[in-house]
Design a protein around this motif. Structure first.
Motif, PDB file in Angstrom:
ATOM      1  N   MET A   1       0.841  -1.185   0.000  1.00  0.00           N
ATOM      2  CA  MET A   1       0.000   0.000   0.000  1.00  0.00           C
ATOM      3  C   MET A   1       0.880   1.240   0.000  1.00  0.00           C
ATOM      4  O   MET A   1       1.868   1.305   0.711  1.00  0.00           O
ATOM      5  CB  MET A   1      -0.919  -0.001   1.219  1.00  0.00           C
ATOM      6  CG  MET A   1      -1.805   1.219   1.324  1.00  0.00           C
ATOM      7  SD  MET A   1      -2.865   1.191   2.796  1.00  0.00           S
ATOM      8  CE  MET A   1      -3.940  -0.184   2.391  1.00  0.00           C
ATOM      9  N   GLN A   2       0.490   2.221  -0.790  1.00  0.00           N
ATOM     10  CA  GLN A   2       1.260   3.453  -0.861  1.00  0.00           C
ATOM     11  C   GLN A   2       0.805   4.399   0.248  1.00  0.00           C
ATOM     12  O   GLN A   2      -0.375   4.624   0.460  1.00  0.00           O
ATOM     13  CB  GLN A   2       1.060   4.108  -2.226  1.00  0.00           C
ATOM     14  CG  GLN A   2       1.905   5.344  -2.428  1.00  0.00           C
ATOM     15  CD  GLN A   2       1.889   5.779  -3.883  1.00  0.00           C
ATOM     16  OE1 GLN A   2       1.528   5.010  -4.749  1.00  0.00           O
ATOM     17  NE2 GLN A   2       2.285   7.007  -4.126  1.00  0.00           N
ATOM     18  N   CYS A   9      -3.968  13.009   1.532  1.00  0.00           N
ATOM     19  CA  CYS A   9      -5.218  12.293   1.812  1.00  0.00           C
ATOM     20  C   CYS A   9      -6.391  13.264   1.909  1.00  0.00           C
ATOM     21  O   CYS A   9      -7.500  12.960   1.454  1.00  0.00           O
ATOM     22  CB  CYS A   9      -5.084  11.496   3.104  1.00  0.00           C
ATOM     23  SG  CYS A   9      -4.127   9.971   2.919  1.00  0.00           S
ATOM     24  N   GLU A  10      -6.141  14.411   2.498  1.00  0.00           N
ATOM     25  CA  GLU A  10      -7.200  15.414   2.592  1.00  0.00           C
ATOM     26  C   GLU A  10      -7.641  15.870   1.204  1.00  0.00           C
ATOM     27  O   GLU A  10      -8.832  16.104   0.958  1.00  0.00           O
ATOM     28  CB  GLU A  10      -6.701  16.609   3.412  1.00  0.00           C
ATOM     29  CG  GLU A  10      -7.787  17.599   3.806  1.00  0.00           C
ATOM     30  CD  GLU A  10      -8.808  17.000   4.768  1.00  0.00           C
ATOM     31  OE1 GLU A  10      -9.930  17.546   4.831  1.00  0.00           O
ATOM     32  OE2 GLU A  10      -8.496  15.995   5.439  1.00  0.00           O
ATOM     33  N   TYR A  11      -6.702  15.985   0.293  1.00  0.00           N
ATOM     34  CA  TYR A  11      -7.015  16.368  -1.094  1.00  0.00           C
ATOM     35  C   TYR A  11      -7.928  15.316  -1.741  1.00  0.00           C
ATOM     36  O   TYR A  11      -8.920  15.653  -2.403  1.00  0.00           O
ATOM     37  CB  TYR A  11      -5.711  16.502  -1.876  1.00  0.00           C
ATOM     38  CG  TYR A  11      -5.886  16.752  -3.355  1.00  0.00           C
ATOM     39  CD1 TYR A  11      -6.191  18.017  -3.835  1.00  0.00           C
ATOM     40  CD2 TYR A  11      -5.748  15.706  -4.270  1.00  0.00           C
ATOM     41  CE1 TYR A  11      -6.361  18.244  -5.197  1.00  0.00           C
ATOM     42  CE2 TYR A  11      -5.912  15.914  -5.621  1.00  0.00           C
ATOM     43  CZ  TYR A  11      -6.229  17.188  -6.088  1.00  0.00           C
ATOM     44  OH  TYR A  11      -6.391  17.392  -7.433  1.00  0.00           O
ATOM     45  N   ALA A 204     -14.559   1.395  -1.165  1.00  0.00           N
ATOM     46  CA  ALA A 204     -13.820   1.980  -0.045  1.00  0.00           C
ATOM     47  C   ALA A 204     -14.452   3.290   0.384  1.00  0.00           C
ATOM     48  O   ALA A 204     -14.756   4.159  -0.442  1.00  0.00           O
ATOM     49  CB  ALA A 204     -12.361   2.210  -0.436  1.00  0.00           C
ATOM     50  N   SER A 205     -14.659   3.421   1.684  1.00  0.00           N
ATOM     51  CA  SER A 205     -15.209   4.657   2.247  1.00  0.00           C
ATOM     52  C   SER A 205     -14.086   5.652   2.502  1.00  0.00           C
ATOM     53  O   SER A 205     -12.999   5.276   2.949  1.00  0.00           O
ATOM     54  CB  SER A 205     -15.925   4.335   3.567  1.00  0.00           C
ATOM     55  OG  SER A 205     -16.247   5.522   4.258  1.00  0.00           O
ATOM     56  N   GLU A 220      -5.732   6.002  -3.369  1.00  0.00           N
ATOM     57  CA  GLU A 220      -7.068   6.080  -2.767  1.00  0.00           C
ATOM     58  C   GLU A 220      -7.233   5.042  -1.668  1.00  0.00           C
ATOM     59  O   GLU A 220      -7.876   5.307  -0.640  1.00  0.00           O
ATOM     60  CB  GLU A 220      -8.131   5.899  -3.850  1.00  0.00           C
ATOM     61  CG  GLU A 220      -8.217   7.081  -4.815  1.00  0.00           C
ATOM     62  CD  GLU A 220      -9.046   6.803  -6.042  1.00  0.00           C
ATOM     63  OE1 GLU A 220      -9.498   7.769  -6.691  1.00  0.00           O
ATOM     64  OE2 GLU A 220      -9.235   5.606  -6.380  1.00  0.00           O
ATOM     65  N   GLU A 221      -6.656   3.863  -1.857  1.00  0.00           N
ATOM     66  CA  GLU A 221      -6.730   2.829  -0.826  1.00  0.00           C
ATOM     67  C   GLU A 221      -6.029   3.265   0.454  1.00  0.00           C
ATOM     68  O   GLU A 221      -6.498   2.986   1.561  1.00  0.00           O
ATOM     69  CB  GLU A 221      -6.110   1.524  -1.337  1.00  0.00           C
ATOM     70  CG  GLU A 221      -6.966   0.797  -2.345  1.00  0.00           C
ATOM     71  CD  GLU A 221      -6.329  -0.481  -2.847  1.00  0.00           C
ATOM     72  OE1 GLU A 221      -7.043  -1.317  -3.442  1.00  0.00           O
ATOM     73  OE2 GLU A 221      -5.102  -0.651  -2.651  1.00  0.00           O
ATOM     74  N   SER A 222      -4.902   3.949   0.308  1.00  0.00           N
ATOM     75  CA  SER A 222      -4.134   4.349   1.487  1.00  0.00           C
ATOM     76  C   SER A 222      -4.854   5.415   2.308  1.00  0.00           C
ATOM     77  O   SER A 222      -4.569   5.582   3.495  1.00  0.00           O
ATOM     78  CB  SER A 222      -2.755   4.857   1.072  1.00  0.00           C
ATOM     79  OG  SER A 222      -2.852   6.080   0.369  1.00  0.00           O
ATOM     80  N   CYS A 223      -5.804   6.125   1.686  1.00  0.00           N
ATOM     81  CA  CYS A 223      -6.545   7.170   2.392  1.00  0.00           C
ATOM     82  C   CYS A 223      -7.917   6.697   2.875  1.00  0.00           C
ATOM     83  O   CYS A 223      -8.595   7.427   3.610  1.00  0.00           O
ATOM     84  CB  CYS A 223      -6.740   8.393   1.491  1.00  0.00           C
ATOM     85  SG  CYS A 223      -5.189   9.161   0.986  1.00  0.00           S
ATOM     86  N   ALA A 224      -8.342   5.516   2.461  1.00  0.00           N
ATOM     87  CA  ALA A 224      -9.656   5.009   2.844  1.00  0.00           C
ATOM     88  C   ALA A 224      -9.691   4.689   4.338  1.00  0.00           C
ATOM     89  O   ALA A 224      -8.719   4.173   4.902  1.00  0.00           O
ATOM     90  CB  ALA A 224      -9.997   3.766   2.033  1.00  0.00           C
TER      91      ALA A 224
END
Length: 296
Positions: A1-2, A9-11, A204-205, A220-224
């Motif tokens: 995972m990146q 992540c906020e972006y 993913a939420s 996107e996965e790293s920020c979910a």
């Protein structure tokens, strides 16, 4: 995972609130998918799936005649081995790759031991309680760009749709002798009930109520904050669902996610089956075979 910074992540999360993703997709859009079958000449069935420009999965199937499980004497066995190449991601070097490989293998096993796939397993039975086919399915993650399990489940299903098994002749035994089998290596057949094979859809939420996305990139996965992965059969039935992440999902959002996952799964299954039918027809007619692209 990146791993991304809090600002990055906020972006991504602020964009999700407005229904905007960095690559221009809508929240439930799938990246371009390329599917190629029969890519491994030594396997009885194989497939390669690429999602987007990065995620790349290779799957091969080798059948073997063996004894069925005592708990399920009228069913065959489908076993999985998943390997995450250390070249696919720095996260796969050492223990990280081994842990993810085990997790992906367990998720596939869960899909294919579901009651929804029982008829597929029963089609692998040769002599009830005595002989069955075991399908050894080996998967290799060549590159990782998000949505690994979705790509993996799609590659497994495509390989099952094109796998061929030698004809098996059952020779009745005399008196108290057991029936015997003879494998005819000159005649083959495709796997019955392979259309029953499911795929997995992950949503993913991104933290806010009702905000979730499909086919996430690694970023996107790293920020979910949480995700739901649901197995979907061609009849729209669920093969189980698993959750991941440290955040929570409210009941209304969860219900909406499961509904959207089922609908999206059916759309993907319909698209892949139409192309796989063309692929199979071309092979039987001797026409040239080319990789198949869709959702582009």
């Amino acid at each position: 995972m990146q791993f991304l910074s809090d600002a990055e992540c906020e972006y991504i999360r602020n964009g999700a609130k407005d229904g905007i993703r960095s690559d221009g997709r809508a929240m439930l859009d799938i990246r371009p998918v390329t599917l190629e079958t029969t890519v491994l000449p030594t396997a009885s069935g194989s497939a390669r799936v690429r999602i987007g420009k990065v995620t790349d999965i290779l799957v091969g199937i080798k059948p073997e005649v063996a004894e069925p499980s005592q708990d399920f004497p009228d069913e065959g066995i489908i076993s999985f081995t998943v390997e995450c190449s250390s070249l696919a991601s720095p996260d796969f070097v050492g223990r990280g790759g081994a842990d993810l490989s085990a997790e992906l293998g367990q998720l596939l096993t869960r899909l294919y031991t579901s009651p929804v796939t029982r008829e597929l397993r029963r089609s692998l039975s040769i002599i009830k309680g005595k002989k069955c086919w075991i399908l050894h399915i080996d998967a290799l993650v060549l590159d990782s760009g998000g949505n690994l399990f979705g790509a993996l489940s799609l590659a497994v299903r495509a390989a099952l749709r094109v796998v061929i098994l030698p004809r098996v002749i059952v020779i009745p035994g005399e008196a108290d002798d057991d029936d015997e089998i003879e494998v005819d290596e000159e005649e083959f057949k495709m796997l019955e009930r392979s259309r029953d094979a499911p795929i997995a859809v992950t949503l993913a939420s991104q933290g806010d109520r009702g905000i979730y996305m499909a086919d996430c990139t690694s970023e996107e996965e790293s920020c979910a904050t949480a995700s739901i992965t649901m197995g979907v059969s061609p009849l729209g039935k669920s093969c189980g669902a698993v959750s991941a992440g440290t955040g929570g999902i409210d009941l209304d959002t969860l219900s909406s996610m499961l509904k959207d996952a089922a609908q999206l799964g059916l759309e993907i299954l319909d698209a892949t089956d139409r192309f796989l039918k063309t692929d199979i027809d071309n092979r039987m007619s001797g026409a040239p075979i080319v990789p198949i692209g869709f959702f582009s």
